[in-house]
Write a protein that holds these residues in place. Sequence first.
Motif, PDB file in Angstrom:
ATOM      1  N   THR B  72       0.819  -1.210   0.000  1.00  0.00           N
ATOM      2  CA  THR B  72       0.000   0.000   0.000  1.00  0.00           C
ATOM      3  C   THR B  72       0.853   1.260   0.000  1.00  0.00           C
ATOM      4  O   THR B  72       2.011   1.225   0.418  1.00  0.00           O
ATOM      5  CB  THR B  72      -0.922   0.017   1.243  1.00  0.00           C
ATOM      6  N   GLU B  74      -0.790   3.871   1.350  1.00  0.00           N
ATOM      7  CA  GLU B  74      -1.647   4.586   2.288  1.00  0.00           C
ATOM      8  C   GLU B  74      -0.840   5.277   3.406  1.00  0.00           C
ATOM      9  O   GLU B  74      -1.155   6.391   3.810  1.00  0.00           O
ATOM     10  CB  GLU B  74      -2.671   3.595   2.882  1.00  0.00           C
ATOM     11  N   ASN B  77       0.497   8.396   2.121  1.00  0.00           N
ATOM     12  CA  ASN B  77      -0.671   9.257   1.951  1.00  0.00           C
ATOM     13  C   ASN B  77      -1.046   9.918   3.272  1.00  0.00           C
ATOM     14  O   ASN B  77      -1.258  11.129   3.365  1.00  0.00           O
ATOM     15  CB  ASN B  77      -1.825   8.378   1.477  1.00  0.00           C
ATOM     16  N   GLU B  78      -1.105   9.096   4.302  1.00  0.00           N
ATOM     17  CA  GLU B  78      -1.551   9.528   5.617  1.00  0.00           C
ATOM     18  C   GLU B  78      -0.594  10.559   6.218  1.00  0.00           C
ATOM     19  O   GLU B  78      -1.014  11.568   6.782  1.00  0.00           O
ATOM     20  CB  GLU B  78      -1.668   8.300   6.523  1.00  0.00           C
ATOM     21  N   PHE B  81       0.581  13.953   3.571  1.00  0.00           N
ATOM     22  CA  PHE B  81      -0.435  14.973   3.311  1.00  0.00           C
ATOM     23  C   PHE B  81      -1.048  15.524   4.592  1.00  0.00           C
ATOM     24  O   PHE B  81      -2.021  16.244   4.577  1.00  0.00           O
ATOM     25  CB  PHE B  81      -1.524  14.416   2.384  1.00  0.00           C
TER      26      PHE B  81
END
Lengths: 361, 576
Positions: B72, B74, B77-78, B81
């Motif tokens: 992933t 993610e 991303n987490e 951002f």
Amino acid sequence: MSSLTITGLSKAFGDARVVADLNLQAAEGEMLVLVGPSGCGKTTTLRCIAGLESPSAGQIRIGNRVVTAVGEGINVPPERREIGMVFQSYAVWPHMTVFNNVAYPLRATGVPRKEIPERVMRTLKLVQLDQLSERYSSQISGGQQQRVALARSLVAEPKLLLFDEPLSNLDASLRVTMRVEIMELQKRLGFTAVYVTHDQVEAMAIADRIAVMDHGIIRQIGSPRDIYDRPANVFVAGFMGTTNLLEGTVSRVNGEEAVVRTANGIDVRVAGANGAAVGRPVHVSVRPEAATVTTRAPEGSAENVWPGKVTLSTFLGDAIAYRLDVGGQKFEVQAPTTDVFAAGVDVFVAVHPTRCILLLE
Amino acid sequence: MAEPALSSAKRSHGSGATSLALRLRASGATPVEVITITVLTLLVLWLVLYPVGWLVWGAFHSGPPGAAHAWTLENFNEVLFDPNHWVVVWRSILVGVGVTVLATVIGAPLAWLTVKTDLRGKRWVELSAIVPFFTSTFIGALAWILLGNPTNGVLKLWFGIPINVYSVGGIIWVTALYMAPYMYLFTAAALRNMDTTFEEASFMSGAGLWRTLTRVTFPLILPALLSAMTLVFVISMGIFGVAAILGFPARINLLATDIYVKALLIPPRFGAATVSALTLVVITAALIMLQRWALRSGSYALVSGRGFRIKLYALGKWTQVAHAWCFLYALLAVILPAFVLIKVSLQPYPTPKFGPWTLENYALFFNNDQLYGTLLRSLYLSTGGATLCVLLTAMIAYIIQRSHVPGRKLLEQVSVMPIGIPGIVMGLAMIWAYITVPIWGTLWVVIVAYATLFMPYGVRALGANIVQIHPELEESSRVHGGSWFRTLRLVMLPLLRPGIYSTWILLFIIFIREISAAVLLTTTNTRLFPVLIFEQWSAGAFNIMCAGALLLTVIMFAVIMLFKWGFKVDVMPSYR
């Protein structure tokens, strides 16, 4: 039979070739000196013999045993070459007594314990250190450390001894004393030695034979006398002692005698002009002590005589060093102190043709 | 006639392995050497790259260590951002820069004063620079919450100085105070090694003191100064103890504490913590590369080889100022913290008054089985870990400095890599790498983590010692019949002994006080003493916390004294 035979030895560090296809032999009981400016490859050659450096090509034989043969993958480690070595830094182990330093080679090679004290003390006596056997290196002088290093290299009675600038860390007077001692020991014990130095005076004093090295190759090999009096090339003439190098072309060849005309228009008659052809650019080497200085031109002399002017006169105690201007050419003369000429005086320089050495390369 | 034992080396140039063997053989290495070096290089590669590899792997996978499966993005991303993440990043960089500048401003003048001037009482200055070096930022921070907290800090109550250490400024101040010794030690070493004639030539050319300092002395020691500053920046970026103790009460997170918080959230956000950890490593690695690039031309040869005496400048009327500067540092870094730690540790509850007094806080550590067990465990770990780490780093340093075997450059580069890995990051990486392995939950994981993290210190300290030993001392042994192993045993090891002892002390002290790597890595069964002190802090048991901090300090100094008097070993850290 020779004690040491080196054939085709080369050593490169990266792209730099430090030793290039070197061939060398040392006869049994001979003191062979490798001399040359720093970076000429003499120490690398010595370290290859010791096995401390791995050559890129070539073969090394000690006695009749091959210790290095690059093509065949043979490279005997240093500890099994049965040699002795004296290092520039002495390398006397500071955590061991003088006795233990000297006993080390015997213990390492498995000499029976009972024999060790006797052999160590006998060797220490040889270098006059038997009284200091229990001292540590910090408690003895530099000269004494040098003797410990010497005793350590001798104690196992190796066939071949290597010396890597052993005297360069000693002061001038001690250097002469130690040099004489090494020579005496060598003649007495009869070991073969390869001795590396950058000091040409030391080389001439100690050597049976000298190999002059430059850029990884041997430029000339011979007795000290040969090297000094009959240098084979400009490099050897310049490196072994001071000399006047006169550049010119051969203008006439007359049997054994040739005449060289220098760039400044001086004619130099040279005896023993073998191989010189008219028109060939050459050098003539004239040692400062081969020339004499007078105020009147010697008449009908067999010598080369040139007019000149004194530009500098230096009193050296046992001699006077003159710097002269001979037709625009700088010329050094070392003369006895009987007559003294001050700067500015017009003089004549005289050199016998047999003391002018023709150098073809 | 060839040596029979070596004729086995004659082989055809067949496969790649054979030709490598031939190359190794041609380089003069014995089989023992080749095997040792190969095994060691593989071990170091594994120690460093295995956990780091897992860390990177973890960042790209969902789920906690041991149970992560799906690939992933993610996690990135987490974190990337999240605007808060960048606040933390910039704050960490600000702290790193602030600490580096302040530590240099404090430490470098002290070094110049002790090495280059006629200052009196230099031994005291030196001592007050060494003591904070050993006691570390962690214990310093513990003392400073008592000195500088805004409500009932000693400085406020007694002297009316209203400072607040629970702030970014407070974190910078306390960290710099205890990182200044690094600057002091590096600068002093560079100044001591510099040939004085460089400066004398400047004076002879008509330059004054200021011109000489700025145009000659400073540029000459700049490379040493830059490497010290890089080290200080990297360490302070990853520091956990101070950041937690001074940051948590004010809800100020730095990257190191951010990783900790994310990993210990319920439920834990290991993926996010891992991305934070990678951010930290990227910054420290970038800085180290920047420093390498800045110093790419190599440092100057400051040592001329011949002996020289250092000319001492007469301070004259500036003596008072110099003494005041030195005393102020000793007061802030050593005297006041020691005073307040001792006072509070001897009282039953927090109070600005003198008395009542008690020894209960100390007795607790010996009477309570759990606390005593933790103390003993820390001692075992540090003793055993330092010993293993010295053995490992001695071999690495020896190979780097002495062998000519191809591949040693790789060994050198990998062995100093952990300098750029902060302790907390290593802790997290170890979780990823070892949670499924049976040694997980034992002290062995901690030892492996510490040995890897502090390998660069051992390699540098021992390397500096090995360089001092002239190669001819070894060569002389080889030429006179000593094998490689005999030379190592009878020549190298005895000569290296003082260096081995002082490196052991350095590592022992680093191991016993280490907290950054320990907070994530240790479990109930492997809890270590600094973690215990940290827990007393969390519980608000300041009196017990102070007693613990002092016990830790006493143990460190007992070891130093033991070696100083017992083995006559100078304990000055010698990595430079």
